[in-house]
Design a protein around this motif. Structure first.
Motif, PDB file in Angstrom:
ATOM      1  N   THR A   1       0.804  -1.231   0.000  1.00 19.98           N
ATOM      2  CA  THR A   1       0.000   0.000   0.000  1.00 19.98           C
ATOM      3  C   THR A   1       0.833   1.276   0.000  1.00 19.98           C
ATOM      4  O   THR A   1       0.257   2.371   0.044  1.00 19.98           O
ATOM      5  N   HIS A   2       2.137   1.190  -0.062  1.00 16.50           N
ATOM      6  CA  HIS A   2       2.969   2.373   0.165  1.00 16.50           C
ATOM      7  C   HIS A   2       2.651   3.534  -0.774  1.00 16.50           C
ATOM      8  O   HIS A   2       2.762   4.686  -0.377  1.00 16.50           O
ATOM      9  N   ASP A   3       2.217   3.256  -1.983  1.00 21.22           N
ATOM     10  CA  ASP A   3       1.918   4.325  -2.947  1.00 21.22           C
ATOM     11  C   ASP A   3       0.423   4.570  -3.117  1.00 21.22           C
ATOM     12  O   ASP A   3       0.005   5.194  -4.095  1.00 21.22           O
ATOM     13  N   ILE A   4      -0.380   4.146  -2.180  1.00 20.83           N
ATOM     14  CA  ILE A   4      -1.832   4.328  -2.267  1.00 20.83           C
ATOM     15  C   ILE A   4      -2.207   5.819  -2.354  1.00 20.83           C
ATOM     16  O   ILE A   4      -3.273   6.167  -2.849  1.00 20.83           O
ATOM     17  N   GLY A   5      -1.324   6.687  -1.921  1.00 15.51           N
ATOM     18  CA  GLY A   5      -1.587   8.121  -1.961  1.00 15.51           C
ATOM     19  C   GLY A   5      -1.371   8.772  -3.316  1.00 15.51           C
ATOM     20  O   GLY A   5      -1.673   9.959  -3.480  1.00 15.51           O
ATOM     21  N   ILE A   6      -0.881   8.031  -4.298  1.00 13.94           N
ATOM     22  CA  ILE A   6      -0.644   8.640  -5.607  1.00 13.94           C
ATOM     23  C   ILE A   6      -1.948   9.128  -6.239  1.00 13.94           C
ATOM     24  O   ILE A   6      -2.031  10.277  -6.689  1.00 13.94           O
ATOM     25  N   LYS A   7      -2.962   8.271  -6.289  1.00 14.04           N
ATOM     26  CA  LYS A   7      -4.228   8.682  -6.922  1.00 14.04           C
ATOM     27  C   LYS A   7      -4.826   9.929  -6.270  1.00 14.04           C
ATOM     28  O   LYS A   7      -5.132  10.899  -6.974  1.00 14.04           O
TER      29      LYS A   7
ATOM     30  N   ARG B   1       1.603   4.820   9.377  1.00 15.68           N
ATOM     31  CA  ARG B   1       2.815   5.597   9.701  1.00 15.68           C
ATOM     32  C   ARG B   1       3.893   5.366   8.646  1.00 15.68           C
ATOM     33  O   ARG B   1       4.540   6.320   8.209  1.00 15.68           O
ATOM     34  N   LEU B   2       4.077   4.124   8.235  1.00 11.37           N
ATOM     35  CA  LEU B   2       5.092   3.827   7.221  1.00 11.37           C
ATOM     36  C   LEU B   2       4.743   4.482   5.885  1.00 11.37           C
ATOM     37  O   LEU B   2       5.623   5.027   5.213  1.00 11.37           O
ATOM     38  N   ILE B   3       3.480   4.429   5.496  1.00 14.64           N
ATOM     39  CA  ILE B   3       3.049   5.094   4.262  1.00 14.64           C
ATOM     40  C   ILE B   3       3.340   6.586   4.356  1.00 14.64           C
ATOM     41  O   ILE B   3       3.804   7.199   3.393  1.00 14.64           O
ATOM     42  N   GLY B   4       3.087   7.157   5.513  1.00 15.83           N
ATOM     43  CA  GLY B   4       3.293   8.582   5.719  1.00 15.83           C
ATOM     44  C   GLY B   4       4.738   8.999   5.873  1.00 15.83           C
ATOM     45  O   GLY B   4       5.021  10.182   6.090  1.00 15.83           O
TER      46      GLY B   4
END
Length: 169
Positions: A59-65, A106-109
């Motif tokens: 999920t690390h790049d889930i924030g791209i969209k 937290r890791l994604i952020g």
């Protein structure tokens, strides 16, 4: 661990749906997950930490969209800001434990923040992402050397980087 494997499979399928129509991003998170899993095993992470790391790698790049929609950019700081909310919703819907969800978010952020790394899961996620990004971006030998010096801290990560990009090759 059977329950964790089923949760990771469900998360993988959810991420396929999230990134539907974008094979490059699907390929990316699958490769980051594979490297993260490999590094976690080589570095001897506990099963609990490996589970968190694998969920974060998927999920690390889930924030791209949402970053593209909101800012017209997928720059790292935007991903870090916009990624935790959809990840929290997805992980919650799939039944991930709250403590796991909290750490994954937290890791994604922080996966584009290379200072104050707060655990081996964070370090390995960053290294796995770099292994894939260096290749996908066609990094120069100088960029690879700089990443090795500034980013890579695990023995396994350095070993894989050196196999992919041998000095003088």
């Amino acid at each position: 661990m059977e329950r964790e494997e089923k949760l990771l499979e469900a998360l993988t399928q959810a991420m396929f749906r999230w990134e539907r129509g974008c094979p490059a991003r699907i390929q990316h998170f699958i490769k980051v997950h594979a490297f993260a899993r490999l590094l976690a095993a080589a570095e001897g992470l506990t099963p609990e930490t490996r589970f968190i790391l694998e969920a974060a790698a998927l999920t690390h790049d889930i924030g791209i969209k949402p970053s593209l929609e909101k800012y017209g950019s997928s720059a790292g700081p935007y991903q870090e800001k916009e990624g935790p909310a959809p990840a929290r919703e997805m992980l919650g819907r799939l039944g991930f434990p709250a403590t796991v969800t909290q750490r994954v978010c937290r890791l994604i952020g922080r996966h584009h923040t290379y200072t104050d790394i707060d655990g081996p899961d964070c370090q390995i996620l960053i290294e796995a992402d770099f292994l894939v990004n260096l290749y996908e971006d066609g990094a120069s030998p100088a960029a690879v050397a700089a990443a090795r010096e500034k980013i890579f801290r695990t023995a396994a990560g350095r070993r894989i980087l050196d196999e992919m990009y041998p000095a003088g090759a």
